[in-house]
Structure formats: C-alpha cells, structure tokens
Motif scaffolding. Structure first.
Motif, PDB file in Angstrom:
ATOM      1  N   LEU A 184      13.121 -39.149  10.445  1.00 56.87           N
ATOM      2  CA  LEU A 184      14.203 -39.637  11.292  1.00 56.87           C
ATOM      3  C   LEU A 184      13.686 -40.238  12.596  1.00 56.87           C
ATOM      4  N   LEU A 185      12.583 -39.699  13.095  1.00 60.07           N
ATOM      5  CA  LEU A 185      12.049 -40.131  14.385  1.00 60.07           C
ATOM      6  C   LEU A 185      11.142 -41.363  14.287  1.00 60.07           C
ATOM      7  N   ASP A 186      10.847 -41.799  13.063  1.00 65.21           N
ATOM      8  CA  ASP A 186       9.899 -42.903  12.881  1.00 65.21           C
ATOM      9  C   ASP A 186      10.332 -44.193  13.579  1.00 65.21           C
ATOM     10  N   HIS A 187      11.647 -44.364  13.775  1.00 67.50           N
ATOM     11  CA  HIS A 187      12.139 -45.625  14.349  1.00 67.50           C
ATOM     12  C   HIS A 187      12.584 -45.478  15.802  1.00 67.50           C
ATOM     13  N   THR A 188      12.230 -44.379  16.430  1.00 62.78           N
ATOM     14  CA  THR A 188      12.753 -44.069  17.753  1.00 62.78           C
ATOM     15  C   THR A 188      12.133 -44.935  18.847  1.00 62.78           C
ATOM     16  N   THR A 189      13.005 -45.431  19.726  1.00 63.37           N
ATOM     17  CA  THR A 189      12.577 -46.193  20.896  1.00 63.37           C
ATOM     18  C   THR A 189      12.427 -45.283  22.108  1.00 63.37           C
ATOM     19  N   LEU A 190      13.412 -44.415  22.306  1.00 64.90           N
ATOM     20  CA  LEU A 190      13.457 -43.494  23.442  1.00 64.90           C
ATOM     21  C   LEU A 190      13.653 -42.077  22.904  1.00 64.90           C
ATOM     22  N   MET A 191      12.751 -41.179  23.229  1.00 64.05           N
ATOM     23  CA  MET A 191      12.830 -39.802  22.757  1.00 64.05           C
ATOM     24  C   MET A 191      12.950 -38.863  23.946  1.00 64.05           C
ATOM     25  N   LEU A 192      13.865 -37.899  23.826  1.00 63.18           N
ATOM     26  CA  LEU A 192      13.992 -36.827  24.808  1.00 63.18           C
ATOM     27  C   LEU A 192      13.640 -35.517  24.131  1.00 63.18           C
ATOM     28  N   GLY A 193      12.654 -34.815  24.666  1.00 64.19           N
ATOM     29  CA  GLY A 193      12.281 -33.540  24.066  1.00 64.19           C
ATOM     30  C   GLY A 193      11.194 -32.848  24.853  1.00 64.19           C
ATOM     31  N   ASP A 194      11.127 -31.553  24.699  1.00 66.55           N
ATOM     32  CA  ASP A 194      10.095 -30.768  25.363  1.00 66.55           C
ATOM     33  C   ASP A 194       8.975 -30.459  24.370  1.00 66.55           C
ATOM     34  N   PRO A 195       7.788 -30.118  24.848  1.00 62.15           N
ATOM     35  CA  PRO A 195       6.648 -29.878  23.951  1.00 62.15           C
ATOM     36  C   PRO A 195       6.908 -28.789  22.906  1.00 62.15           C
ATOM     37  N   LYS A 196       7.630 -27.746  23.273  1.00 59.05           N
ATOM     38  CA  LYS A 196       7.907 -26.672  22.319  1.00 59.05           C
ATOM     39  C   LYS A 196       8.736 -27.183  21.150  1.00 59.05           C
ATOM     40  N   ALA A 228       1.191 -41.921  19.484  1.00 61.32           N
ATOM     41  CA  ALA A 228       0.346 -42.239  18.328  1.00 61.32           C
ATOM     42  C   ALA A 228       1.046 -41.890  17.024  1.00 61.32           C
ATOM     43  N   ARG A 229       1.806 -40.783  17.025  1.00 61.39           N
ATOM     44  CA  ARG A 229       2.513 -40.360  15.807  1.00 61.39           C
ATOM     45  C   ARG A 229       3.745 -41.218  15.547  1.00 61.39           C
ATOM     46  N   PHE A 230       4.394 -41.686  16.605  1.00 66.48           N
ATOM     47  CA  PHE A 230       5.611 -42.492  16.463  1.00 66.48           C
ATOM     48  C   PHE A 230       5.405 -43.824  17.198  1.00 66.48           C
ATOM     49  N   PRO A 231       4.762 -44.791  16.559  1.00 70.76           N
ATOM     50  CA  PRO A 231       4.299 -46.003  17.246  1.00 70.76           C
ATOM     51  C   PRO A 231       5.401 -46.925  17.750  1.00 70.76           C
ATOM     52  N   LYS A 232       6.658 -46.717  17.332  1.00 69.66           N
ATOM     53  CA  LYS A 232       7.733 -47.565  17.845  1.00 69.66           C
ATOM     54  C   LYS A 232       8.295 -47.061  19.171  1.00 69.66           C
ATOM     55  N   LEU A 233       7.790 -45.915  19.626  1.00 72.43           N
ATOM     56  CA  LEU A 233       8.241 -45.362  20.894  1.00 72.43           C
ATOM     57  C   LEU A 233       7.898 -46.282  22.062  1.00 72.43           C
ATOM     58  N   LYS A 234       8.855 -46.429  22.977  1.00 68.61           N
ATOM     59  CA  LYS A 234       8.598 -47.097  24.253  1.00 68.61           C
ATOM     60  C   LYS A 234       8.633 -46.118  25.412  1.00 68.61           C
ATOM     61  N   TYR A 235       9.463 -45.076  25.257  1.00 64.30           N
ATOM     62  CA  TYR A 235       9.599 -44.085  26.317  1.00 64.30           C
ATOM     63  C   TYR A 235       9.754 -42.695  25.706  1.00 64.30           C
ATOM     64  N   ILE A 236       9.189 -41.706  26.388  1.00 67.04           N
ATOM     65  CA  ILE A 236       9.472 -40.311  26.066  1.00 67.04           C
ATOM     66  C   ILE A 236       9.786 -39.604  27.382  1.00 67.04           C
ATOM     67  N   ALA A 237      10.840 -38.798  27.365  1.00 66.62           N
ATOM     68  CA  ALA A 237      11.290 -38.109  28.578  1.00 66.62           C
ATOM     69  C   ALA A 237      11.417 -36.623  28.309  1.00 66.62           C
TER      70      ALA A 237
END
Length: 339
Positions: A184-196, A228-237
C-alpha cells in the motif's frame, strides 16, 4: 480537490472526564481519522471528497449530514447495511490515561467491497488522495478497497499521502500489518509515521530508544532508509509528543524532504482538552502545506500549529480556519483575545 478514504464513526464519550464503567450517559458525536482529515481540509477551504460506506438508517443519514455541514463531498459514500462503526473514548485526567474501545466489526465500511465504489469516476477532479493505516486494518475487504484506491490514484498520477496510524486492536482478521502495508505504501508521496510504527508495519528497523527529540541529528539517516524502501516518497513527517501527564503534553513536528530535516516550534499544551484527532489535524496541515506551499518549513510550522490548536477543542474535528492557524503562528504560540 482532495479525496480521503476511510470510516466515519459514532463517537461516544463519558462527560466530565468520566470513566466508561461509571457512566449512564455519553456525549455523542462523530469522528474517525480520514473523516477528520477531510473536515480539516474543508475548513481550510480546500474542496474535499470522502470515500466510504455508511448504513442505510438514521445514523448513516446523520453522519452524511455532519460531513455535508462542513461542505465535504459525500457522493461517493456508499449506503448499505445496517451497522455503523462506533468507538468509545474515555478521556483521562492528570495521571489517568485516556482509553479507546472500538466496535467496528461488520460495519457498513468493514463490509465494503470493490463493487461498491464507482472506480471510473471516484477520482474525477481529484489532485490529492489520502488514506491511513486504519482503513486496511478494519477488514480484508477494506484492505482490498484501499489497495485498489491507491493503485488507481497512482495510475492517474495523483499524489498520495498516508498516515501509518498503527492500531494493534484492529489488526485481527488474520493478516499482520507487515504483510499488508508495504504494498500500500509503494506509491506514497507524503508519509506520516513514527519509527516504532514503521518497524511494525514495514520491517524497517527502529534504531531509536528514548526521546527522539534528543536524537534529531540521527533522524535524517534513518529517514534515508525509508526513502530507499519507498522511492516515490517526497516527504516523511513525524509528530513528537512528550507526555507530562494526560492533560499536559509538549508537541512538535518534523519533516524531511530527502535533503534536510525541518523542525517546528515546540508547543506546551496545558491544559489539554482532547488529544483524539490531534494527529489527524497534523496530517491535514501537512497536506495543506504540501498543496499550498513550496516550503517544507512553512508546511511543518502550519501543521504543528494547527494540531496544537486541535488539542484545545473537544471532539474529533479541528474546527479552525487557515487564518486561525496563521494568527497563532504570528503570535509565536501565545494565546490572545480576538476583538
């Protein structure tokens, strides 16, 4: 127009910070992560569509009315079945923490199928799509629908945001989140999540222990492994919450664009009124910032301030405007009287 996919639920809350076991009555309103995001964005004057399913009864009609009141487009809410998802919120106080109990099995949304969505038109006019990890946790049906929505949005070159929103009590239908979420996350542009949550849901190892705010210099290297795992990402918060007690939190946010880590001001939230929906207000602020600004610093500042205000509002919804958020930013986080 921005589309969100998820479930709007009936929220039942004991009044006056009461405990569920002592209550004879409840305050009743509506909530749910993706609906919260849709309503926040609608309050920012962003045209918003909600994709979901609701029962064919008075509860379903009331929920449609609630969404429509905020000018959320409900044309792609499927009306079927007779059960609405419910959740109980026991708001804590001082050293007593808050609790959430879900009753979502066999709801109209949980039983939604691929055939319930008009895939040929659901993304007409949409220029951003948002989903959260709660939707695929509800049932296998919902996981299938979420995957189809993500794939359709990606095929249409629509930017996609995802809030991991790990809820251990919902992943009970036979598949762990780590089996469902990576695709599901393979196409994500913006991801919100904590390391855990990322480790639980994707297998990307969480290298942190203790307070992440004290290890901010290490965050970019960690985020690089996510990119690296989700190469379509532009931002992670990531939102960073320090809990002093249930009615006193400290709150800040960070966002990474693959090159630089941007940090917000830290807000001292006391007395905290209602933390439920605070993360969704943060998510909506991130989406708004990505759509309206070409500036990660402005985005994280707006999102954190918007979420900070939400913690002062009862219920799930963030009922503030862009001007309200900008006024807080202009004041440097201090309260004031508007005359």
């Amino acid at each position: 127009m921005i589309a969100t996919l998820g479930e709007i639920l009936l929220r039942l809350t004991p009044p006056d910070n009461g405990m569920i076991q002592q209550m004879g009555s409840y305050d009743a309103n509506f909530g749910g992560s993706e609906a919260n995001v849709a309503i926040s964005l609608a309050n920012y004057k962003i045209p918003t569509r909600f994709i979901s399913a609701l029962p064919d009864n008075e509860l379903g009609k009331a929920a449609i009315f609630e969404l429509s009141k905020y000018k959320v487009d409900t044309r792609h809410v499927n009306i079927k079945g007779n059960k609405m998802g419910i959740y109980f919120v026991e708001k804590g106080s001082s050293i007593r923490g808050s609790k959430v109990i879900y009753d979502r099995e066999h709801s109209a949304f949980a039983r939604m199928t691929l055939e319930d969505i008009d895939w040929d038109h659901v993304f007409d006019g949409i220029n951003w799509f948002h989903w959260s990890g709660i939707a695929p946790a509800v049932s296998q049906n919902c996981a299938d629908v979420t995957l189809q929505a993500v794939q359709r949005a990606a095929a249409a070159d629509i930017p996609i945001s995802a809030d991991l929103n790990y809820r251990a009590s919902l992943w009970t239908y036979g598949k762990p989140s780590s089996e469902v979420m990576p695709e599901l996350l393979d196409h994500t542009t913006l991801m919100l999540g904590d390391p855990k949550s990322l480790e639980i849901m994707t297998g990307i190892k969480n290298p942190f222990s203790g307070d992440i705010k004290e290890q901010l210099d290490d965050l970019p290297a960690y985020y690089d492994t996510v990119f690296a795992r989700f190469p379509k990402l532009k931002y992670i918060a990531t939102s960073l919450r320090t809990i002093v007690n249930d009615t006193h939190h400290r709150w800040m946010g960070v966002i990474y664009d693959g090159q630089k880590l941007y940090c917000s001001t830290e807000y001292d939230l006391y007395p905290l009124v209602d933390r439920v929906g605070g993360g969704d207000a943060f998510m909506a602020g991130l989406i708004y910032g990505c759509v309206q600004y070409d500036d990660p610093q402005k985005t994280i500042d707006f999102a954190t301030a918007a979420s900070g205000i939400k913690h002062t509002i009862s219920g799930d919804f963030n009922l503030v405007s862009v001007q309200d958020v900008n006024d807080l930013l202009a004041r440097g986080g201090a309260g004031n009287i508007s005359r």
